[in-house]
Design a protein around this motif. Structure first.
Motif, PDB file in Angstrom:
ATOM      1  N   GLN A  89      -5.013   6.799  -3.480  1.00  0.00           N
ATOM      2  CA  GLN A  89      -3.937   6.987  -4.849  1.00  0.00           C
ATOM      3  C   GLN A  89      -3.312   6.082  -5.613  1.00  0.00           C
ATOM      4  OE1 GLN A  89      -4.337  10.887  -5.990  1.00  0.00           O
ATOM      5  NE2 GLN A  89      -6.314  11.470  -5.576  1.00  0.00           N
ATOM      6  N   ILE A  90      -3.829   5.127  -6.582  1.00  0.00           N
ATOM      7  CA  ILE A  90      -2.647   4.588  -7.633  1.00  0.00           C
ATOM      8  C   ILE A  90      -3.289   5.133  -8.925  1.00  0.00           C
ATOM      9  CG2 ILE A  90      -2.561   2.372  -8.531  1.00  0.00           C
ATOM     10  CD1 ILE A  90      -4.055   1.012  -5.968  1.00  0.00           C
ATOM     11  N   ASN A  91      -1.578   5.756  -9.031  1.00  0.00           N
ATOM     12  CA  ASN A  91      -1.910   6.462 -10.767  1.00  0.00           C
ATOM     13  C   ASN A  91      -2.770   7.437 -11.038  1.00  0.00           C
ATOM     14  OD1 ASN A  91       1.050   5.191 -11.498  1.00  0.00           O
ATOM     15  ND2 ASN A  91      -0.639   3.150 -12.121  1.00  0.00           N
ATOM     16  N   GLY A  92      -3.012   8.814 -10.006  1.00  0.00           N
ATOM     17  CA  GLY A  92      -3.899   9.484  -9.701  1.00  0.00           C
ATOM     18  C   GLY A  92      -5.514   8.904  -9.303  1.00  0.00           C
ATOM     19  N   LYS A 124      11.227  -5.960  -4.968  1.00  0.00           N
ATOM     20  CA  LYS A 124      10.309  -5.733  -4.471  1.00  0.00           C
ATOM     21  C   LYS A 124      10.055  -4.184  -5.172  1.00  0.00           C
ATOM     22  CE  LYS A 124      11.060  -6.226   0.276  1.00  0.00           C
ATOM     23  NZ  LYS A 124      10.893  -6.306   2.153  1.00  0.00           N
ATOM     24  N   ASP A 125      10.759  -3.289  -5.883  1.00  0.00           N
ATOM     25  CA  ASP A 125      10.460  -1.459  -6.416  1.00  0.00           C
ATOM     26  C   ASP A 125       9.670  -2.859  -7.737  1.00  0.00           C
ATOM     27  OD1 ASP A 125      11.314  -0.233  -4.365  1.00  0.00           O
ATOM     28  OD2 ASP A 125      13.230  -0.092  -4.981  1.00  0.00           O
ATOM     29  N   THR A 126      10.529  -3.205  -8.332  1.00  0.00           N
ATOM     30  CA  THR A 126       9.746  -4.185  -9.703  1.00  0.00           C
ATOM     31  C   THR A 126       8.730  -5.082  -8.969  1.00  0.00           C
ATOM     32  OG1 THR A 126      12.136  -4.537 -10.352  1.00  0.00           O
ATOM     33  CG2 THR A 126      10.041  -5.586 -11.042  1.00  0.00           C
ATOM     34  N   THR A 127       8.827  -5.441  -8.208  1.00  0.00           N
ATOM     35  CA  THR A 127       7.351  -5.999  -7.252  1.00  0.00           C
ATOM     36  C   THR A 127       5.609  -5.111  -7.359  1.00  0.00           C
ATOM     37  OG1 THR A 127       8.304  -7.937  -7.130  1.00  0.00           O
ATOM     38  CG2 THR A 127       5.876  -7.319  -6.292  1.00  0.00           C
ATOM     39  N   PHE A 128       5.682  -4.126  -7.134  1.00  0.00           N
ATOM     40  CA  PHE A 128       5.326  -3.286  -6.427  1.00  0.00           C
ATOM     41  C   PHE A 128       4.977  -2.404  -8.424  1.00  0.00           C
ATOM     42  CE2 PHE A 128       7.790  -2.120  -2.413  1.00  0.00           C
ATOM     43  CZ  PHE A 128       6.769  -3.801  -2.069  1.00  0.00           C
ATOM     44  N   LYS A 129       6.053  -1.956  -8.283  1.00  0.00           N
ATOM     45  CA  LYS A 129       5.347  -1.511  -9.834  1.00  0.00           C
ATOM     46  C   LYS A 129       4.476  -2.377 -10.774  1.00  0.00           C
ATOM     47  CE  LYS A 129       7.869   0.368 -14.147  1.00  0.00           C
ATOM     48  NZ  LYS A 129       9.587   1.129 -14.668  1.00  0.00           N
ATOM     49  N   THR A 130       5.197  -3.683 -10.791  1.00  0.00           N
ATOM     50  CA  THR A 130       3.944  -4.839 -11.628  1.00  0.00           C
ATOM     51  C   THR A 130       2.899  -4.956 -11.478  1.00  0.00           C
ATOM     52  OG1 THR A 130       5.824  -5.585 -12.079  1.00  0.00           O
ATOM     53  CG2 THR A 130       4.313  -6.298 -12.490  1.00  0.00           C
ATOM     54  N   VAL A 131       2.538  -5.367  -9.870  1.00  0.00           N
ATOM     55  CA  VAL A 131       1.418  -5.106  -8.944  1.00  0.00           C
ATOM     56  C   VAL A 131       0.303  -3.395  -9.763  1.00  0.00           C
ATOM     57  CG1 VAL A 131      -0.073  -4.849  -7.471  1.00  0.00           C
ATOM     58  CG2 VAL A 131       1.379  -6.660  -7.327  1.00  0.00           C
ATOM     59  N   SER A 132       1.465  -2.649  -9.287  1.00  0.00           N
ATOM     60  CA  SER A 132       0.779  -0.851  -9.818  1.00  0.00           C
ATOM     61  C   SER A 132       0.181  -0.887 -11.246  1.00  0.00           C
ATOM     62  CB  SER A 132       1.632   0.484  -9.287  1.00  0.00           C
ATOM     63  OG  SER A 132       0.900   1.279  -9.489  1.00  0.00           O
ATOM     64  N   GLU A 133       0.666  -1.524 -12.432  1.00  0.00           N
ATOM     65  CA  GLU A 133       0.029  -1.647 -13.890  1.00  0.00           C
ATOM     66  C   GLU A 133      -1.181  -2.588 -13.721  1.00  0.00           C
ATOM     67  OE1 GLU A 133       4.073  -2.613 -15.123  1.00  0.00           O
ATOM     68  OE2 GLU A 133       4.936  -0.306 -15.132  1.00  0.00           O
ATOM     69  N   TYR A 134      -0.871  -4.019 -12.970  1.00  0.00           N
ATOM     70  CA  TYR A 134      -1.626  -4.650 -13.690  1.00  0.00           C
ATOM     71  C   TYR A 134      -3.431  -4.063 -13.071  1.00  0.00           C
ATOM     72  CZ  TYR A 134       0.488  -9.179 -15.352  1.00  0.00           C
ATOM     73  OH  TYR A 134       0.685  -9.721 -15.603  1.00  0.00           O
ATOM     74  N   ILE A 158       0.877  -1.204  -0.175  1.00  0.00           N
ATOM     75  CA  ILE A 158       0.303   0.216   0.006  1.00  0.00           C
ATOM     76  C   ILE A 158       0.703   1.090   0.096  1.00  0.00           C
ATOM     77  CG2 ILE A 158      -2.068   1.379   1.720  1.00  0.00           C
ATOM     78  CD1 ILE A 158      -2.923  -1.639   2.599  1.00  0.00           C
ATOM     79  N   ALA A 159       1.411   1.337   0.823  1.00  0.00           N
ATOM     80  CA  ALA A 159       3.068   2.500   0.522  1.00  0.00           C
ATOM     81  C   ALA A 159       3.773   2.845  -0.623  1.00  0.00           C
ATOM     82  CB  ALA A 159       3.664   2.752   1.792  1.00  0.00           C
ATOM     83  N   ASN A 160       3.480   2.121  -0.982  1.00  0.00           N
ATOM     84  CA  ASN A 160       4.441   2.237  -2.361  1.00  0.00           C
ATOM     85  C   ASN A 160       3.502   2.311  -3.330  1.00  0.00           C
ATOM     86  OD1 ASN A 160       8.197   1.155  -1.901  1.00  0.00           O
ATOM     87  ND2 ASN A 160       6.441   0.045  -0.161  1.00  0.00           N
ATOM     88  N   ILE A 161       2.534   1.780  -3.481  1.00  0.00           N
ATOM     89  CA  ILE A 161       1.673   1.502  -4.667  1.00  0.00           C
ATOM     90  C   ILE A 161       0.902   2.973  -4.841  1.00  0.00           C
ATOM     91  CG2 ILE A 161       1.809  -0.890  -5.686  1.00  0.00           C
ATOM     92  CD1 ILE A 161      -0.939  -0.930  -4.509  1.00  0.00           C
ATOM     93  N   THR A 162       0.552   3.592  -3.524  1.00  0.00           N
ATOM     94  CA  THR A 162      -0.311   4.492  -3.203  1.00  0.00           C
ATOM     95  C   THR A 162       0.653   5.803  -3.034  1.00  0.00           C
ATOM     96  OG1 THR A 162      -0.106   5.110  -0.984  1.00  0.00           O
ATOM     97  CG2 THR A 162      -2.004   3.157  -2.451  1.00  0.00           C
ATOM     98  N   ASN A 163       2.168   6.228  -2.460  1.00  0.00           N
ATOM     99  CA  ASN A 163       3.158   7.237  -3.099  1.00  0.00           C
ATOM    100  C   ASN A 163       3.080   7.785  -1.597  1.00  0.00           C
ATOM    101  OD1 ASN A 163       5.254   6.679  -5.682  1.00  0.00           O
ATOM    102  ND2 ASN A 163       2.967   6.849  -6.842  1.00  0.00           N
ATOM    103  N   GLY A 164       2.391   6.943  -0.819  1.00  0.00           N
ATOM    104  CA  GLY A 164       2.149   7.209   0.137  1.00  0.00           C
ATOM    105  C   GLY A 164       0.796   8.722   0.585  1.00  0.00           C
ATOM    106  N   THR A 165      -0.221   7.996  -0.406  1.00  0.00           N
ATOM    107  CA  THR A 165      -1.038   9.320  -0.527  1.00  0.00           C
ATOM    108  C   THR A 165      -2.413   7.944   0.181  1.00  0.00           C
ATOM    109  OG1 THR A 165      -1.901   8.076  -2.404  1.00  0.00           O
ATOM    110  CG2 THR A 165      -0.299  10.157  -2.596  1.00  0.00           C
ATOM    111  N   PHE A 166      -1.984   7.077   1.046  1.00  0.00           N
ATOM    112  CA  PHE A 166      -2.553   6.180   1.944  1.00  0.00           C
ATOM    113  C   PHE A 166      -3.246   7.098   2.980  1.00  0.00           C
ATOM    114  CE2 PHE A 166      -4.175   2.465   4.870  1.00  0.00           C
ATOM    115  CZ  PHE A 166      -4.923   1.724   3.890  1.00  0.00           C
ATOM    116  N   LEU A 167      -4.765   7.072   3.249  1.00  0.00           N
ATOM    117  CA  LEU A 167      -5.203   7.269   5.002  1.00  0.00           C
ATOM    118  C   LEU A 167      -5.765   5.890   5.425  1.00  0.00           C
ATOM    119  CD1 LEU A 167      -6.212   9.365   6.787  1.00  0.00           C
ATOM    120  CD2 LEU A 167      -8.432   9.674   5.061  1.00  0.00           C
ATOM    121  N   GLU A 168      -5.492   5.596   5.819  1.00  0.00           N
ATOM    122  CA  GLU A 168      -5.603   4.369   6.639  1.00  0.00           C
ATOM    123  C   GLU A 168      -7.765   4.500   7.702  1.00  0.00           C
ATOM    124  OE1 GLU A 168      -5.043   0.177   9.424  1.00  0.00           O
ATOM    125  OE2 GLU A 168      -3.322   1.608   9.509  1.00  0.00           O
TER     126      GLU A 168
END
Length: 317
Positions: A103-106, A275-285, A74-84
């Motif tokens: 937010q994920i990619n806006g 991990k960075d590649t994994t987060f990026k791939t999940v975000s893209e999917y 969550i922290a990585n795919i939302t780039n710190g925009t997460f509100l729990e």
């Protein structure tokens, strides 16, 4: 880095490479060719091991202590925009189930998932990712909020199962999971589910009814864990490897049976190796899945989801 039993040949070669590099740094001896040979053998060994994993080895990888957990995703795919967001507004807040807006990619998503914890103290705090009824009721509350504001839902699944304790049963564990399945089937907003680790039993299914369901390459999804299956059928955990094969629980088995939509590839060695590649791939999917769903009308979305699950288990002889 921690190594699993079948990864020990990799550990030995990495240790040899470290020693070779230290000798080269601390002496005048030219060991560059030797290091290159070890690197080549290491790469070949990795490919040989990870391209021929058994079902049980994939189960082990899904539980690797270095593997990223829900909050890290969550922290990585939302780039710190997460509100729990907290609490089920009925009993209490379940720490094993986390959820909130990000937010994920806006694009805003209601993100919900099980959190295991990264050390002993945190695992106890998070109940090892095993949610109580209030966890599933919290998840449903957040989904209904997302539906109200037309926000898509993303669920990240990683649990050894719903908590089987007496107090959980007293508070209606079965009803809470069944209610989630019922409500998710007709939720009027897109649902995307990603299995990032273990997907065990109703504990996973309680947040796993999605328009698009993805599994990371080295994860598993089944009605029961291999150990529990082994203990029931053979009255011993010794047959867990046999059980893992028989259960057909890997991402490739799930895709073949048309129970999931796609497999998200992982870096060689597993998600924890890069991990960075994994987060990026999940975000893209996730982004692509939402793009495929966003233009459907509410009626089409729900009808398509209902039809998808109605087709499961149909066979012709």
């Amino acid at each position: 880095m921690e190594y699993l039993d079948f990864e020990l040949p990799i550990k030995e070669l990495e240790d040899q490479l470290d020693k070779c590099q230290i000798i080269g740094q601390e002496s005048d001896v030219d060991v560059s060719n030797t290091c290159k040979q070890i690197e080549k053998k290491l790469e070949e060994t990795k490919k040989k091991i990870y391209k021929n994993l058994t079902a049980w080895q994939r189960v082990q990888l899904s539980r690797h202590p270095s593997r990223p957990y829900t909050l890290e995703y969550i922290a990585n795919i939302t780039n710190g925009t997460f509100l729990e967001l907290f609490g089920d507004r009925n009993f209490k807040d379940d720490k094993a189930m986390v959820g909130g807006l990000g937010q994920i990619n806006g694009q805003s998503f209601m993100i919900i998932g099980q959190q295991k914890g990264i050390n002993t103290k945190m695992r106890q705090y998070r109940n090892f990712g095993m949610a109580n009824p209030e966890g599933y009721r919290k998840a449903l509350r957040l989904m209904k909020m997302a539906e109200k504001f037309n926000i898509p839902v993303l669920t990240l699944i990683d649990t050894p199962g719903a908590y089987p304790g007496l107090e959980a049963e007293e508070r209606g564990q079965g009803e809470a999971i069944a209610r989630n399945i019922f409500e998710m089937a007709r939720l009027k907003t897109p649902i995307i589910s990603v299995i990032i680790g273990e997907g065990a039993s109703g504990g996973a299914l309680g947040i796993g009814v999605g328009d698009k369901v993805f599994m990371l390459e080295n994860t598993w999804y089944s009605v029961i864990s291999p150990e529990s299956c082994s203990s029931i059928l053979w009255r011993s955990w010794e047959y867990k490897e046999q059980a893992a094969e028989a259960l057909k629980l890997t991402s490739f088995d799930m895709k073949k049976q048309k129970l999931i939509d796609d497999i998200i590839p992982e870096p060689l060695g597993g998600a924890h190796y890069d991990k960075d590649t994994t987060f990026k791939t999940v975000s893209e999917y996730v982004t692509q899945a939402y793009a495929d769903l966003k233009d459907l009308s509410t009626k089409e979305l729900v009808a398509q989801r209902m039809d998808k699950y109605s087709r499961m288990g149909e066979f012709k002889e």
